[in-house]
Scaffold this motif. Structure first.
Motif, PDB file in Angstrom:
ATOM      1  N   VAL A   1       0.825  -1.202   0.000  1.00 35.61           N
ATOM      2  CA  VAL A   1       0.000   0.000   0.000  1.00 35.61           C
ATOM      3  C   VAL A   1       0.860   1.251   0.000  1.00 35.61           C
ATOM      4  O   VAL A   1       0.571   2.225  -0.713  1.00 35.61           O
ATOM      5  CB  VAL A   1      -0.958  -0.001   1.209  1.00 35.61           C
ATOM      6  N   GLY A   2       1.923   1.228   0.780  1.00 33.87           N
ATOM      7  CA  GLY A   2       2.754   2.427   0.916  1.00 33.87           C
ATOM      8  C   GLY A   2       4.101   2.345   0.247  1.00 33.87           C
ATOM      9  O   GLY A   2       4.900   3.291   0.333  1.00 33.87           O
ATOM     10  N   GLU A   3       4.391   1.220  -0.438  1.00 33.00           N
ATOM     11  CA  GLU A   3       5.711   1.082  -1.057  1.00 33.00           C
ATOM     12  C   GLU A   3       5.662   0.075  -2.195  1.00 33.00           C
ATOM     13  O   GLU A   3       5.061  -1.002  -2.070  1.00 33.00           O
ATOM     14  CB  GLU A   3       6.744   0.631  -0.016  1.00 33.00           C
ATOM     15  N   VAL A   4       6.298   0.408  -3.299  1.00 32.22           N
ATOM     16  CA  VAL A   4       6.462  -0.490  -4.431  1.00 32.22           C
ATOM     17  C   VAL A   4       7.953  -0.568  -4.753  1.00 32.22           C
ATOM     18  O   VAL A   4       8.628   0.465  -4.833  1.00 32.22           O
ATOM     19  CB  VAL A   4       5.678   0.000  -5.665  1.00 32.22           C
ATOM     20  N   ARG A   5       8.452  -1.799  -4.955  1.00 35.61           N
ATOM     21  CA  ARG A   5       9.860  -1.995  -5.307  1.00 35.61           C
ATOM     22  C   ARG A   5       9.948  -2.649  -6.683  1.00 35.61           C
ATOM     23  O   ARG A   5       9.343  -3.703  -6.911  1.00 35.61           O
ATOM     24  CB  ARG A   5      10.571  -2.854  -4.261  1.00 35.61           C
ATOM     25  N   LEU A   6      10.706  -2.029  -7.560  1.00 39.87           N
ATOM     26  CA  LEU A   6      10.882  -2.515  -8.923  1.00 39.87           C
ATOM     27  C   LEU A   6      12.359  -2.812  -9.186  1.00 39.87           C
ATOM     28  O   LEU A   6      13.246  -2.144  -8.637  1.00 39.87           O
ATOM     29  CB  LEU A   6      10.403  -1.473  -9.937  1.00 39.87           C
TER      30      LEU A   6
END
Length: 243
Positions: A163-168
């Motif tokens: 919800v508060g963080e996306v890692r690519l």
């Protein structure tokens, strides 16, 4: 990658990111290395935050290390036992230490952080100078076959979505130069953080030739730390060289 310098991957912010990385195979890695070291002494190239060196030392193996990142070494020093390991600051391709070792090792694809074939060959040659007569050089890296299945020689992978963080993980592959340019991208409401890294990969047979140029030969190769057979479908290898 325009403007890239290897220290960028291991500065203060990079050290925070790398210190979070645990693969879950630390115990089996240490057990394998301890068996080869036979008490040591052992030398880790690019010792970093001590992910492997500290538990190996706790097994009774005398471990020294080389690293070029003060931030990564500070992470190691802050851990229990971190003040007992002798670390030489410098380029691990130079192997800038005195004395010889029963085991010298470099794990987690780190050999590929040397960005030219010349530096990788130089690393092998300098390692050979610091091995005891029965000493061993161990390398763990990925097998680069997966890079040749990329669409347009690039990829974007979602490592985690919250919800508060996306890692690519964003990558671009140059098959002619054998270069992989990557950036780990962290997206949060507070902004974007980038963790770039560039590697010059080598195929197992190329590493074997580098070893021969240094007066070493392949003694064994496995697909993992539990001595799984190395096959055409293996995605990584653990290779052991000696005289």
């Amino acid at each position: 990658m325009e403007g890239y310098q290897p220290i960028m991957s291991f500065d203060e912010e990079g050290a925070e990111f790398e210190a979070e990385v645990l693969r879950g195979d630390e115990a089996e890695t240490v057990a394998f290395l301890a068996k080869l070291a036979k008490g040591g002494p052992a030398l880790e190239l690019a010792i970093g935050s001590g992910r492997i060196a500290l538990p190996l030392a706790a097994q009774g193996v005398h471990v020294d290390g080389i690293d070029f990142s003060p931030a990564m070494v500070a992470k190691l020093r802050a851990k229990p036992g971190g003040d007992c390991i002798q670390i030489t600051m410098g380029d691990f391709a130079d192997v800038p230490v005195s004395g010889t070792y029963r085991l010298i090792y470099v794990v987690f694809n780190t050999l590929f952080n040397l960005l030219t074939q010349e530096d990788q060959v130089r690393c092998f040659q300098n390692v050979a100078k610091h091995l005891t007569e029965d000493g061993l050089f161990l390398i763990e890296t990925y097998v680069p076959s997966f890079l040749y299945r990329l669409r347009n020689d690039q990829h974007v992978d979602a490592e985690s979505i919250g919800v508060g963080e996306v890692r690519l993980d964003v990558g671009r592959h140059d098959p002619v130069k054998q270069i992989l340019e990557e950036s780990h991208v962290i997206l949060t409401p507070r902004g974007v953080r980038l963790f770039p890294i560039v590697q010059r990969y080598a195929w197992p047979h190329e590493l074997d030739l580098m070893a021969r140029l240094a007066g070493l030969r392949l003694l064994e190769r496995w697909s993992g730390w539990q001595q799984e057979p190395f096959t055409s479908s293996s995605n990584r290898h653990v290779s052991v060289y000696g005289r």
